[in-house]
Write a protein that holds these residues in place. Structure first.
Motif, PDB file in Angstrom:
ATOM      1  N   THR A 116       0.852  -1.176   0.000  1.00 56.18           N
ATOM      2  CA  THR A 116       0.000   0.000   0.000  1.00 56.18           C
ATOM      3  C   THR A 116       0.893   1.233   0.000  1.00 56.18           C
ATOM      4  O   THR A 116       1.960   1.223   0.626  1.00 56.18           O
ATOM      5  N   LEU A 117       0.461   2.276  -0.675  1.00 60.35           N
ATOM      6  CA  LEU A 117       1.198   3.538  -0.629  1.00 60.35           C
ATOM      7  C   LEU A 117       1.046   4.185   0.741  1.00 60.35           C
ATOM      8  O   LEU A 117      -0.034   4.156   1.331  1.00 60.35           O
ATOM      9  N   THR A 118       2.113   4.769   1.231  1.00 56.34           N
ATOM     10  CA  THR A 118       2.040   5.571   2.445  1.00 56.34           C
ATOM     11  C   THR A 118       1.461   6.934   2.057  1.00 56.34           C
ATOM     12  O   THR A 118       1.259   7.220   0.865  1.00 56.34           O
ATOM     13  N   THR A 119       1.242   7.784   3.034  1.00 57.08           N
ATOM     14  CA  THR A 119       0.787   9.153   2.752  1.00 57.08           C
ATOM     15  C   THR A 119       1.805   9.851   1.860  1.00 57.08           C
ATOM     16  O   THR A 119       1.445  10.543   0.905  1.00 57.08           O
ATOM     17  N   LYS A 120       3.071   9.643   2.181  1.00 55.75           N
ATOM     18  CA  LYS A 120       4.165  10.222   1.391  1.00 55.75           C
ATOM     19  C   LYS A 120       4.092   9.734  -0.063  1.00 55.75           C
ATOM     20  O   LYS A 120       4.241  10.515  -1.000  1.00 55.75           O
ATOM     21  N   GLY A 121       3.846   8.441  -0.250  1.00 60.98           N
ATOM     22  CA  GLY A 121       3.743   7.881  -1.600  1.00 60.98           C
ATOM     23  C   GLY A 121       2.511   8.367  -2.339  1.00 60.98           C
ATOM     24  O   GLY A 121       2.560   8.663  -3.534  1.00 60.98           O
ATOM     25  N   ALA A 122       1.396   8.478  -1.629  1.00 58.41           N
ATOM     26  CA  ALA A 122       0.148   8.933  -2.254  1.00 58.41           C
ATOM     27  C   ALA A 122       0.256  10.371  -2.739  1.00 58.41           C
ATOM     28  O   ALA A 122      -0.401  10.760  -3.709  1.00 58.41           O
ATOM     29  N   GLN A 123       1.100  11.173  -2.093  1.00 62.22           N
ATOM     30  CA  GLN A 123       1.268  12.563  -2.509  1.00 62.22           C
ATOM     31  C   GLN A 123       1.982  12.682  -3.850  1.00 62.22           C
ATOM     32  O   GLN A 123       2.007  13.756  -4.447  1.00 62.22           O
ATOM     33  N   LEU A 124       2.524  11.581  -4.357  1.00 63.58           N
ATOM     34  CA  LEU A 124       3.160  11.586  -5.682  1.00 63.58           C
ATOM     35  C   LEU A 124       2.146  11.492  -6.824  1.00 63.58           C
ATOM     36  O   LEU A 124       2.493  11.719  -7.980  1.00 63.58           O
ATOM     37  N   ILE A 159       2.984  12.398 -10.738  1.00 58.61           N
ATOM     38  CA  ILE A 159       3.129  11.340 -11.745  1.00 58.61           C
ATOM     39  C   ILE A 159       2.065  11.473 -12.821  1.00 58.61           C
ATOM     40  O   ILE A 159       2.338  11.246 -14.002  1.00 58.61           O
ATOM     41  N   ASN A 160       0.852  11.873 -12.451  1.00 56.51           N
ATOM     42  CA  ASN A 160      -0.191  12.097 -13.456  1.00 56.51           C
ATOM     43  C   ASN A 160       0.197  13.221 -14.412  1.00 56.51           C
ATOM     44  O   ASN A 160      -0.068  13.137 -15.613  1.00 56.51           O
ATOM     45  N   GLU A 161       0.817  14.277 -13.891  1.00 55.15           N
ATOM     46  CA  GLU A 161       1.272  15.373 -14.762  1.00 55.15           C
ATOM     47  C   GLU A 161       2.390  14.909 -15.697  1.00 55.15           C
ATOM     48  O   GLU A 161       2.415  15.271 -16.869  1.00 55.15           O
ATOM     49  N   LEU A 162       3.314  14.109 -15.180  1.00 51.04           N
ATOM     50  CA  LEU A 162       4.366  13.548 -16.039  1.00 51.04           C
ATOM     51  C   LEU A 162       3.762  12.687 -17.141  1.00 51.04           C
ATOM     52  O   LEU A 162       4.209  12.727 -18.294  1.00 51.04           O
ATOM     53  N   TYR A 163       2.745  11.917 -16.779  1.00 53.07           N
ATOM     54  CA  TYR A 163       2.061  11.065 -17.752  1.00 53.07           C
ATOM     55  C   TYR A 163       1.423  11.911 -18.854  1.00 53.07           C
ATOM     56  O   TYR A 163       1.577  11.626 -20.047  1.00 53.07           O
ATOM     57  N   LYS A 164       0.723  12.984 -18.452  1.00 52.57           N
ATOM     58  CA  LYS A 164       0.091  13.871 -19.441  1.00 52.57           C
ATOM     59  C   LYS A 164       1.139  14.530 -20.335  1.00 52.57           C
ATOM     60  O   LYS A 164       0.950  14.654 -21.533  1.00 52.57           O
ATOM     61  N   TRP A 165       2.245  14.970 -19.730  1.00 59.86           N
ATOM     62  CA  TRP A 165       3.344  15.563 -20.505  1.00 59.86           C
ATOM     63  C   TRP A 165       3.870  14.560 -21.522  1.00 59.86           C
ATOM     64  O   TRP A 165       4.085  14.916 -22.681  1.00 59.86           O
ATOM     65  N   GLY A 166       4.046  13.328 -21.102  1.00 56.60           N
ATOM     66  CA  GLY A 166       4.544  12.294 -22.002  1.00 56.60           C
ATOM     67  C   GLY A 166       3.601  12.030 -23.160  1.00 56.60           C
ATOM     68  O   GLY A 166       4.040  11.851 -24.307  1.00 56.60           O
ATOM     69  N   LEU A 167       2.304  12.018 -22.887  1.00 56.81           N
ATOM     70  CA  LEU A 167       1.327  11.818 -23.964  1.00 56.81           C
ATOM     71  C   LEU A 167       1.402  12.931 -24.991  1.00 56.81           C
ATOM     72  O   LEU A 167       1.247  12.708 -26.181  1.00 56.81           O
ATOM     73  N   GLU A 168       1.636  14.138 -24.522  1.00 54.65           N
ATOM     74  CA  GLU A 168       1.679  15.289 -25.422  1.00 54.65           C
ATOM     75  C   GLU A 168       2.979  15.375 -26.229  1.00 54.65           C
ATOM     76  O   GLU A 168       2.970  15.690 -27.410  1.00 54.65           O
ATOM     77  N   TYR A 169       4.118  15.090 -25.578  1.00 50.24           N
ATOM     78  CA  TYR A 169       5.388  15.368 -26.227  1.00 50.24           C
ATOM     79  C   TYR A 169       6.191  14.136 -26.656  1.00 50.24           C
ATOM     80  O   TYR A 169       7.090  14.257 -27.490  1.00 50.24           O
ATOM     81  N   ILE A 170       5.896  12.980 -26.122  1.00 50.46           N
ATOM     82  CA  ILE A 170       6.676  11.797 -26.469  1.00 50.46           C
ATOM     83  C   ILE A 170       6.014  10.997 -27.589  1.00 50.46           C
ATOM     84  O   ILE A 170       6.676  10.390 -28.379  1.00 50.46           O
ATOM     85  N   SER A 171       4.725  11.012 -27.650  1.00 48.39           N
ATOM     86  CA  SER A 171       3.998  10.201 -28.635  1.00 48.39           C
ATOM     87  C   SER A 171       4.261  10.616 -30.050  1.00 48.39           C
ATOM     88  O   SER A 171       4.446  11.682 -30.421  1.00 48.39           O
TER      89      SER A 171
END
Length: 108
Positions: free
Chosen positions: A84-92, A96-108
């Motif tokens: 399970t993610l800790t509170t610290k992990g959940a705050q990521l 990570i969602n923003e990195l994912y969106k960035w990747g969809l826009e610029y890496i694809s």
């Protein structure tokens, strides 16, 4: 003693320290897989294509050491292990969602 800690922190870039915690090849994929909630070890293996058991164990141990995930072992036969993610992990999650969106826009 305090001077050594300050000196050490000044010598290392904060980004390098961050990457030491979540910069493993599989770390973000594991964290992403845990966003919806607790997963068993075998579930994580299935959710992350291309990862082998050895690497999953290594990454999970690193993340447990760094306070990103919590490992729960249940006394069953065979033993059940859940992560399970800790509170610290959940705050990521937004990061990570923003990195994912960035990747969809610029890496694809």
């Amino acid at each position: 003693m305090i001077e050594k800690k300050i000196k050490k922190n000044e010598d290392r870039c904060a980004l390098q320290e961050i990457l030491g915690v979540i910069g493993g090849k599989w770390s973000m994929s594991i964290i992403y897989a845990l966003f919806p909630g607790t997963k068993r070890f075998s579930e994580l293996e299935r959710l992350i294509p291309g990862i082998n058991t050895r690497m999953l164990v290594k990454e999970l141990k690193n993340m447990e050491t760094n306070g990103i995930v919590v490992r729960n072992v249940y006394a069953t036969v065979p033993p059940t292990v859940e992560y399970t993610l800790t509170t610290k992990g959940a705050q990521l999650e937004p990061i990570i969602n923003e990195l994912y969106k960035w990747g969809l826009e610029y890496i694809s």
